[in-house]
Design a protein around this motif. Structure first.
Motif: not given
Lengths: 296, 318, 273
Positions: A95-105
């Motif tokens: 997707f576009q926003n890299p921050d909004n598709q990473l789930v884990a820490t």
């Protein structure tokens, strides 16, 4: 002819308007085909329906009407859970926003997220994660926290997360729009490599013309419809039609068109790269000079 | 004349942690009044930090920032002994002078954010009011302007940014991405700042949206005579719209000057990880093929006129 | 903002850092039990020594450990005063107006201070200081996984906490950005009365909520695309494994607890009442 991988027949989708009962059409009767291993770009201005189309391809959204075939099988909203998972495994999405598709820490746990959901055994998970991180060149960041990475690195992690599910096709939904030039270069070269070396079918949704120029084929969308399609050379030779729907051609091609408008006879069949444009201008220049028309 | 001036400015992030880094390192820089200045640099070169210092959102660890010659972060002692305000009130008695200086400086600080307007990256995230009109009025309202003046300014700003008045009663959250961006920009322009600072104003927009945003910025400058600073990593846009260009690299100013001067050093720029405009690369390719192009080329317009004269059509068509 | 760290985790590679998070949760509980087993001066001395040894083993600077006491300073002071002045005993030391201070009161105050301090420092050492929040979440999920049989959604809770942990730095960054944007439009967060200050939060909170919802929507999409379908049939890349050291540590602390219980038989000095 290459083997057909995705095929849509008259695919349509509408969003429900909030207050009224009317529906707002986002994709209208779209019939397209992508062959296996192809690199396709979808161009269109913001709101042209290209992102909606992408979400239809892996049934994140259910089409209102029309049919969808992926890998030879028809996919409908009534798929069993197993078939649905198989579809999403086969057609991955970035997707576009890299921050909004990473789930884990932690980077490697995020890459593992997809395969974990698919229930692979641990050794297999390890191997998939390591391979995927190596493919996108992020091995040394395996134990990083995502928020300490740059935009381009985050997107590469997101790509690795999709790769770890061994997809046959990856859809990039404006994945470079929020990146700086170096991040964009990182992601684009990764996309190119996945297509050439891993043979993965690429669908890149973008509004950067020079990105679209890298594809084998470009689809131009407007108001939810397929406006026209063709190779980059073919598409960029239709500059006025592109301008009319809020798009443009790359700077080099634009230059050729302006010179043509000023009365210089230049061909417009091959304008997808600066190299081709340079060749086209230089050929005209030397042809003219041979004819003795250019002074000094 | 210098509208803004940075003198030996140093700024550090996360001081005292493992992630400490210097964002600005002894930067001295002047921003000319009435010009559009582009600040280019790759991510982390310090350009976004600089904009926060320009309107007092943050202050440098070392060095000074001046607006019209007034120090943005003056301490009391300096104010009362050596500032430009001191000179202004020299004739007053000591206590009257102190009072006059301090109250004028307090006003200066209070109005700073209205004089130097900041448009952050993805400014549509700052929208919050119920209607578009209310959101654009938010800044002017905080300035304490009259109802009438606010209305007038909102109209003007909407006109400049191409926000149609039909949208005024709509919720800003119902607009498209490009429209939201324009409303947010109008919200800052309605404060009529003397200096308009923008961080990547066109990021993520399609070509039409991009052109709209940039032309409204140029219009704003032309109509108000304001100083404009655009922070960006797109050399293509900078070449198109800026009068002057500042190149940041590794927290320092690497280059500064008229855009012609700066873009003449194309090689150095690409070694700093910046993207050369495609048209400049094309001109390079044409030169390699033996076309007699002499000037540096960085916009399609320049390329067109240069090539027309090469083809011997320069005079006839332009 | 890149330096944002969550909680009190103090990076290190000490013996305690390397223990399994599940073991550390159990050790934390054992430590709490230990503090409540102590009744006499002798056992409290042992408890204090245990706390010191753990502090040394964890290799966390004393200054940082003591910082964790700051929030309970008031409670420490208050309970001490209550103990000193309210405990009735036999050995009156001091008398003024309505205040009577007995020797037993002083002992009680001292014991309470040692008990609370040890409690906080030991749980800090086992849990917050040496274990990342995410490891704690993993540990809790796996410790509680038997509850899944009772249809308690342990996995879903753990996933929620994981996502919250993942997004806290992102939202913190976002908050700062929005605050800056609104300050640039003339909002003043630090002056005016209470009402004005609360009102000045609206321009922050609304954009923050809108963006958080958008992010949640995006994330849900992304998770669906990556085949998320709840905890069923899900495997894990990093599975926790007990090592010998974990069992040794747990047995040791259990032994110490029993030791403390019997140490209460030595009744010299004072004892808690």
């Amino acid at each position: 002819m290459k083997e057909q991988f995705v095929k849509t027949e008259e695919l349509s989708f509408s969003y429900q308007a909030e207050n009224e009962n009317e529906a707002i059409p986002a994709v209208k009767n779209l019939s397209v085909e992508f062959s296996s291993g192809e690199y396709v770009a979808i161009l269109g201005h913001n709101g042209s329906g290209k992102s909606t189309f992408a979400k239809l391809l892996n049934l994140i959204l259910e089409p209102v009407s029309g049919r969808l075939f992926v890998d030879g099988k028809e996919r409908t909203a009534e798929l069993s859970e197993g078939e649905l998972l198989d579809l999403r495994r086969t057609v991955g999405m970035v997707f576009q926003n890299p921050d909004n598709q990473l789930v884990a820490t932690i980077v490697e746990e995020d890459v593992a997220f997809g395969p974990e959901n698919l229930g692979y055994p641990r050794e297999e998970l390890r191997k998939r994660v390591d391979d995927a991180l190596a493919t996108v060149g992020m091995t040394e960041y395996a134990s990083y926290e995502p928020h300490r990475l740059s935009g381009g690195q985050k997107q590469r992690v997101a790509i690795a997360g999709v790769l770890a599910m061994t997809p046959r096709c990856i859809i990039f939904d404006e994945s470079t729009a929020m990146l700086d030039p170096s991040g964009r270069r990182e992601v684009l070269s990764t996309i190119r490599r996945l297509n050439r070396e891993e043979g993965i079918t690429i669908i890149n949704i973008t509004h950067y013309m020079n990105e679209a120029a890298e594809a084998d084929r470009i689809l131009v969308m407007n108001d939810g419809e397929l406006l026209f399609e063709g190779t980059p050379d073919e598409v960029f030779s239709r500059r006025d039609e592109l301008l009319a729907v809020g798009l443009e051609v790359p700077q080099s091609a634009e230059l050729v068109f302006r010179l043509r408008e000023a009365g210089i006879d230049l061909p417009t069949e091959a304008l997808s790269t600066p190299e081709k444009c340079a060749a086209c201008i230089a050929d005209a220049y030397f042809a003219k000079r041979k004819g003795g028309a250019v002074d000094g | 004349m210098d509208k803004l001036r940075l003198e030996n400015v140093t700024y550090r992030y996360d001081v005292g942690t493992a992630f400490e880094q210097t964002a600005l390192d002894d930067v001295t820089l002047s921003i000319e009044e009435g010009k559009i200045t582009g600040i280019i640099g790759h991510t982390g070169s310090g350009k976004s930090t600089m904009m926060k210092l320009l309107n007092g959102l943050d202050h440098p660890a070392e060095g000074k920032v001046y607006l019209d010659g007034v120090d943005l972060n003056a301490d009391k002692k300096e104010l009362l002994s050596s500032s430009s305000l001191f000179e202004k009130y020299q004739n007053l008695s000591k206590s009257a002078r102190k009072k006059a200086i301090l109250s004028e400086y307090a006003d200066f600080k209070k109005n700073l954010c209205f004089r130097v307007g900041l448009v952050m990256q993805y400014p549509e995230y700052q929208l919050f009011e119920e209607t578009v009109e209310k959101d654009i009025s938010f800044g002017p309202k905080n300035m304490g302007l009259s109802e009438e003046e606010i209305k007038k300014r909102v109209r003007e700003a909407a006109m400049l940014t191409g926000v149609s008045e039909d949208l005024f009663e709509k919720s800003p959250f119902d607009l498209s991405g490009g429209q939201k961006r324009r409303v947010a920009l109008a919200g800052v322009m309605a404060m009529k700042p003397e200096v308009l600072v923008l961080d990547e104003p066109a990021a993520g927009l399609d070509p039409r949206g991009r052109n709209n945003i940039f032309s409204s910025i140029v219009d704003y400058r032309n109509q108000t005579g304001s100083t404009v600073i655009i922070v960006s990593h797109s050399m293509e846009d900078m070449a198109k719209y800026c009068d002057r260009v500042v190149v940041m690299n590794h927290a320092r100013v690497a280059m500064e000057g008229d855009r012609k001067e700066v873009f003449a050093h194309v090689g150095e720029l690409s070694s700093m990880g910046l993207d050369i405009p495609e048209i400049t690369r094309l001109a390079e390719l044409l030169r390699e093929r033996g076309l007699p192009l002499t000037d540096a080329i960085y916009t399609v317009e320049e390329a067109t006129s240069a090539l027309l004269s090469v083809f011997g059509k320069g005079g006839a068509d332009r | 903002m890149k330096g944002f760290t969550l909680g009190q985790y103090y990076p290190g590679n000490s013996f305690i850092h390397r223990l399994d998070p599940r073991a550390k949760i159990i050790l934390g509980i054992l430590a709490i039990v230990c503090t409540f087993l102590c009744k006499t001066l002798f056992s409290f001395i042992l408890l204090f020594a245990l706390t010191l040894i753990l502090a040394i083993l964890s290799r966390i600077p004393l200054k940082i450990l003591l910082r964790s006491l700051r929030p309970v300073l008031f409670i420490l002071l208050f309970t001490s005063l209550v103990n000193i002045f309210m405990t009735k005993g036999e050995n009156l030391l001091f008398e003024y107006w309505i205040f009577h201070v007995y020797e037993e009161g002083l002992w009680n105050a001292l014991f309470m201070i040692v008990r609370i301090t040890s409690l906080i420092v030991m749980t800090g050492i086992f849990l917050t200081y040496t274990t990342t929040p995410i490891a704690l979440t993993d540990g809790l999920e796996q410790l509680l996984s038997p509850l899944k049989k009772l249809h308690i959604p342990v996995h879903d809770f753990a996933m929620m906490i994981t996502i919250a942990l993942r997004f806290i730095p992102t939202l913190a960054e976002e908050t700062e950005r929005i605050m800056n944007a609104q300050r640039a439009r003339g909002v003043n967060f630090s002056s005016g009365g209470l009402f004005k200050r609360v009102r000045s939060l609206i321009p922050i909170l609304i954009p923050l909520f809108v963006s958080a919802f958008n992010r949640a929507f995006d994330l849900a999409n992304a998770m669906e695309c990556r085949c998320y379908h709840g905890g069923e049939g899900r495997t894990r890349l990093n599975v926790l494994h007990y090592k010998a050291a974990d069992f040794i540590a747990m047995i040791l602390l259990l032994g110490i607890g029993i030791g403390l219980f019997f140490a209460n038989r030595f009744t010299f000095g004072g004892m808690i009442r």
